[in-house]
Scaffold this active site. Structure first.
Site, PDB file in Angstrom:
ATOM      1  N   ALA B  10       0.811  -1.208   0.000  1.00  0.00           N
ATOM      2  CA  ALA B  10       0.000   0.000   0.000  1.00  0.00           C
ATOM      3  C   ALA B  10       0.852   1.269   0.000  1.00  0.00           C
ATOM      4  CB  ALA B  10      -0.927  -0.009   1.222  1.00  0.00           C
ATOM      5  N   ALA B  11       1.841   1.348   0.884  1.00  0.00           N
ATOM      6  CA  ALA B  11       2.617   2.587   1.002  1.00  0.00           C
ATOM      7  C   ALA B  11       3.399   2.866  -0.277  1.00  0.00           C
ATOM      8  CB  ALA B  11       3.569   2.499   2.192  1.00  0.00           C
ATOM      9  N   CYS B  42      -5.364  -7.480   4.337  1.00  0.00           N
ATOM     10  CA  CYS B  42      -6.355  -7.471   5.414  1.00  0.00           C
ATOM     11  C   CYS B  42      -7.564  -8.328   5.047  1.00  0.00           C
ATOM     12  CB  CYS B  42      -6.834  -6.058   5.702  1.00  0.00           C
ATOM     13  SG  CYS B  42      -5.495  -4.895   5.933  1.00  0.00           S
ATOM     14  N   THR B 116       9.218  -1.534   2.561  1.00  0.00           N
ATOM     15  CA  THR B 116       9.500  -2.973   2.572  1.00  0.00           C
ATOM     16  C   THR B 116       8.593  -3.763   3.492  1.00  0.00           C
ATOM     17  OG1 THR B 116      11.275  -2.315   4.078  1.00  0.00           O
ATOM     18  CG2 THR B 116      11.923  -2.886   1.858  1.00  0.00           C
ATOM     19  N   ALA B 118       6.600  -5.508   6.627  1.00  0.00           N
ATOM     20  CA  ALA B 118       6.986  -6.249   7.826  1.00  0.00           C
ATOM     21  C   ALA B 118       6.779  -7.722   7.549  1.00  0.00           C
ATOM     22  CB  ALA B 118       6.136  -5.822   9.012  1.00  0.00           C
ATOM     23  N   TYR B 283      12.773   8.430   1.339  1.00  0.00           N
ATOM     24  CA  TYR B 283      11.557   8.424   2.143  1.00  0.00           C
ATOM     25  C   TYR B 283      11.209   6.986   2.518  1.00  0.00           C
ATOM     26  CZ  TYR B 283      10.777  13.306   0.916  1.00  0.00           C
ATOM     27  OH  TYR B 283      10.896  14.661   0.797  1.00  0.00           O
TER      28      TYR B 283
END
Lengths: 551, 551
Positions: B10-11, B42, B116, B118, B283
């Site tokens: 997502a990020a 999710c 990256t 988790a 970032y």
């Protein structure tokens, strides 16, 4: 301490109960003109529609006790006098004159609470006093509608399309009546919704078989043998066995006015933030007082059950030595009509204009939960954002899904003075059954920032309809083949290029014309407008909210 | 401008998409180690449980396009390289070394985005690498569970009762497996809920046939022929054909660390409020970074899909010349488990204690809509209120009804720094299908003010159980005859006097003993405690939340 409360509705009884909770000794008397106290009148449409089975359910506690005179005496040691009319307040002697069973009496008070409520504002329409014309504001009127239905009433006209009018329309439709709603303004729910939002509600009403007539003034109610037969509006006759008048309310402020208490510019009783009238021994709350709109600073009447309850608590608190404050409201309101929820908080465009606020608007449909989760529904939100401060000052929501949650969040954000930038970073509860990864509230905040920052130029459905008629524009529909086939804008001005082909087919789009990009909800058209801008197209707009707002 | 994004979640993809929307010319490359990008992980429990039919549904847009490599290229002109591993960042040369199809390559960047993510934090349990032990964090693991089920797996053990563990338990139960959940802490969802709230969830799980074991550490996973057979915990053997490990996550910060970027105290990558790492060309966002808890000021890891999306947008905005800020989170979280929703925002008691905050708590069950409206359900809310400032710093909600709405409102209020007094006057949307006249949020704010102002003294269910065992107290149950008969506290210390008879029967209550008043939800016991106080009883407490919290 003697406390007299005039009015056995939410504000009066909440005040009385709060006083008792804090003071075991006070003598508390509640005077009520009607037969019942503590009746949840907001539930009457559901009683008529058959969802609530007994009128008494509307005056029960959560544990099933009926809130009648005995209940208040036994539980709270509060004397409730029903069918008792307060006729005069003598402020110098601190007495209230009452009439009960035809005889006069007088009650002494140290503190007086005026919670006389409001009455339906029946417009001066010829024939409005006929048998069969009701207002659905009391148990008696509700019973009367059911009675007429049982006697064979088949056709109903609702005058006024505010939320009570629309809730009534649904209730009558649930009784299988033919229902017509007639509204003077150009849209339903005009005190809540702007036109592009109201149109969605109107279309849903029509889908459910309700006849909706806007921009139409009722001229006359026609009776036969003193029983209503029809409503005449714009020269047309609408047959009616039942007429429900839902054209707003008028605060019962006359008793206060006669006693010399200050009446506000709205015609309701003036109170300060402690809910105290111009006489420091007299408090007032509920539908008979005016309050402050926290967005515009203007005095308004907010005749809502939740407001009355909150004000009653503040009154009770302050009469027993507290310093509680009721700061005002932001006009938050909600209604269900068939499968739709419609809700609003803060100002709509009309109110913003009247208050001289400098604003821009943004609309965004969004799934109410993860779009892959069963039961996901599109809801449509609209924000009114103040220019310069970039604070949200108004919010509207319409649709079949979880609109209520988003309006309550937006209402809280408006009251907290949040900007669209703050809104975009709100930490809301995300899991697929409850929200998409970006909640509709976050999404519309992002859309608002994009609009503010000039990343797109939007037009609404009314502007597009006008442009389509008058201007030589191109409508670029970027949806899929299947979506385009199912439902589209019927015009030779439409070019269809699915978004995934757009980068390769840019030469099919004329560079000299204004282009309005259209998709399902506004997301792909935003993306497409960026592609076009980057490719040097100059006059590119998008239909805000996409086909979800087309009608 | 060359932008390289490491991580196709997502990020990373939000950042990439945002950059493209603002900059038509940038060269953007996304490197992803896995097979898929943009997969809504999710949703995996709902895929396993059968609610979502295809894994691909979890990587589709709202309009049904699968977000694969071709989609990103065609629509956004973004190069997505899947099954490609970034092995090294050379900050001085501004390059990223990648391995793809077994061969090495190098990408140049002007800006680098590290997203990256988790990985599951598998605890060092003997046997945890056995076949049949999965984590439900990837499409592959989800498919594996389904495969094992198709091959006849009947018994499942879930290790860890956080929300992913509980969502997994429901999914496995939906496949008709026998499910045991084993949690090390004394309660389920320990990062969200306090014990009295967690107990309600546990009881619901048990009602649905899930075996819940708390305060229990897994010692060993037993295999046969390298296939899992059982889980040993507290000396007991739980047979298992499938084991789902859901014991938290570990940020993938190694690549950043190796490149010399600052790693925070949490072990995740440190970023400033602009989501910039300690290198201004780099970032980072999503599960691999730490963020700020806005209530405690502490650095935490917030591995949520919504947070990753918001951070990605901020990154994209800032790489293209903006100055967007991501201020932090308040740990808002929610999960559905069977018919229950559980949610929280801000701190729970454990976190408040750890942060040294001076607080008090209050709980209140309340119907989620007008109690006479069909489908009304009781929800249970809890607030953590900071003493002195009287700000709400934490909220929890559990129950079958509309919990999500209330937590989102409370989350917004916490972020706005609202006090309980402000909360009590919130203008929320009231109509019978959506809320009682006083919303549960308003009600609990009122209860909190009553508690602060000394109008009642409350004890919780655990304190009452202890008192009942050790002290000579009287429990005064003020519910109706019927309620009392149906379900009650079984003890000879209980006196039953229905609230409507209380004022007349005060002499039946001993004056020398401590009295704990009990009712259904805490409302009548509050009323009763006021009656007793006014009648001179001195040691009166109430069971907060009433029988709704008794177990």
């Amino acid at each position: 301490m003697n406390v007299v409360v005039i009015g056995g509705g939410a504000a009066g009884l909440k005040a009385a109960s709060r006083i008792r909770r804090k003071d075991g000794d006070a003598s508390i008397t509640v005077v009520e003109a009607g037969k019942y106290v503590s009746l949840g009148r907001c539930g009457l449409p559901y009683y008529v529609g058959g969802l609530v089975h007994e009128v008494d359910n509307l005056r029960e506690t959560t544990y099933g006790a009926v809130r009648d005179e005995a209940y208040f005496k036994k539980l709270k040691n509060i004397d409730v006098l029903t069918e008792t009319v307060a006729t005069e307040i003598d402020r110098s002697r601190k007495t209230v004159k009452i009439v009960r069973n035809g005889s006069e009496d007088e009650l002494n008070y140290d503190y007086l609470v005026i919670a006389t409520g409001a009455r339906p504002a029946k417009p001066p329409i010829e024939g409005i006093e006929a048998e069969g014309v009701v207002t659905l504001t009391s148990a008696e009127e509700a019973e009367k509608i059911i009675e007429m239905w049982e006697e064979g009433a088949e056709k109903a006209v609702v005058i006024g399309a505010g939320f009570i009018g629309l809730e009534s329309a649904e209730a009558l439709k649930n009784l299988d009546m033919e229902v017509t709603v007639i509204e003077m303004m150009d849209r339903v729910a005009p005190a809540m919704l702007d036109r592009e939002m109201a149109v969605l509600v109107e279309n849903h009403l029509r889908e459910k078989g309700v006849n909706v007539v806007t921009s139409t003034r009722v001229e006359k109610i026609v009776s036969q043998d003193d029983k209503v037969r029809a409503v005449i509006a714009n020269g047309k006759e609408y047959p009616a066995d039942v007429v429900v008048v839902a054209t707003g309310i008028k605060p019962n402020s006359e008793l206060a006015e006669k006693a010399g208490l200050k009446i506000g510019e709205t015609g309701a009783i003036w109170v300060d933030e402690y809910m105290r009238t111009s006489d420091e021994s007299i408090y007032a709350g509920g539908d008979c007082v005016e309050t402050t709109c926290l967005v515009t600073g203007k005095k308004i009447i907010a005749p809502f059950g939740d407001v009355a309850n909150k004000q009653g608590r503040v009154i009770g608190e302050n009469i027993t030595g507290g310093r509680a404050v009721f700061p005002g409201v932001i006009r938050t309101a909600i209604f269900k009509v068939f499968d739709f929820t419609a809700a609003s908080a803060g100002v709509n465009e009309q109110m913003a204009k009247e208050a001289g606020l400098d604003y821009f608007t943004v609309i965004a449909p969004s799934p109410d939960r993860a779009h892959y989760y069963p039961q996901a529904n599109y809801i449509r939100l609209k924000l009114i954002v103040e220019k310069g401060s970039w604070r949200v000052i108004g919010a509207q929501g319409v649709g079949m899904g979880e609109v209520a949650k988003r309006i309550d969040v937006l209402s809280t954000a408006i009251q907290a003075g949040m900007t669209i930038d703050q809104l975009a970073n709100l930490d809301l509860a995300y899991a697929p059954p409850y929200s998409p990864a970006l909640d509709p509230v976050i999404t519309i905040a992002n859309v608002a920032m994009n609009k503010r920052d000039g990343l797109f130029e939007g037009i609404n459905v009314f502007e597009l309809k006008e442009k389509l008629e008058k201007e030589d524009i191109v409508i670029l529909d970027v949806r899929s083949e299947e979506e385009f086939k199912t439902r589209r804008i019927e015009s030779e001005k439409v070019i269809h290029i699915p978004i995934l082909e757009l980068r390769e087919r840019l030469d099919e789009i004329p560079r000299d014309k204004e282009i309005v990009v259209v998709c399902a909800i506004g997301l792909r058209s935003f993306e497409a407008s960026r592609i076009l801008k980057h490719a040097g197209f100059e006059k590119v707009k998008i239909l805000e909210g996409g086909m979800a707002f087309w009608f």
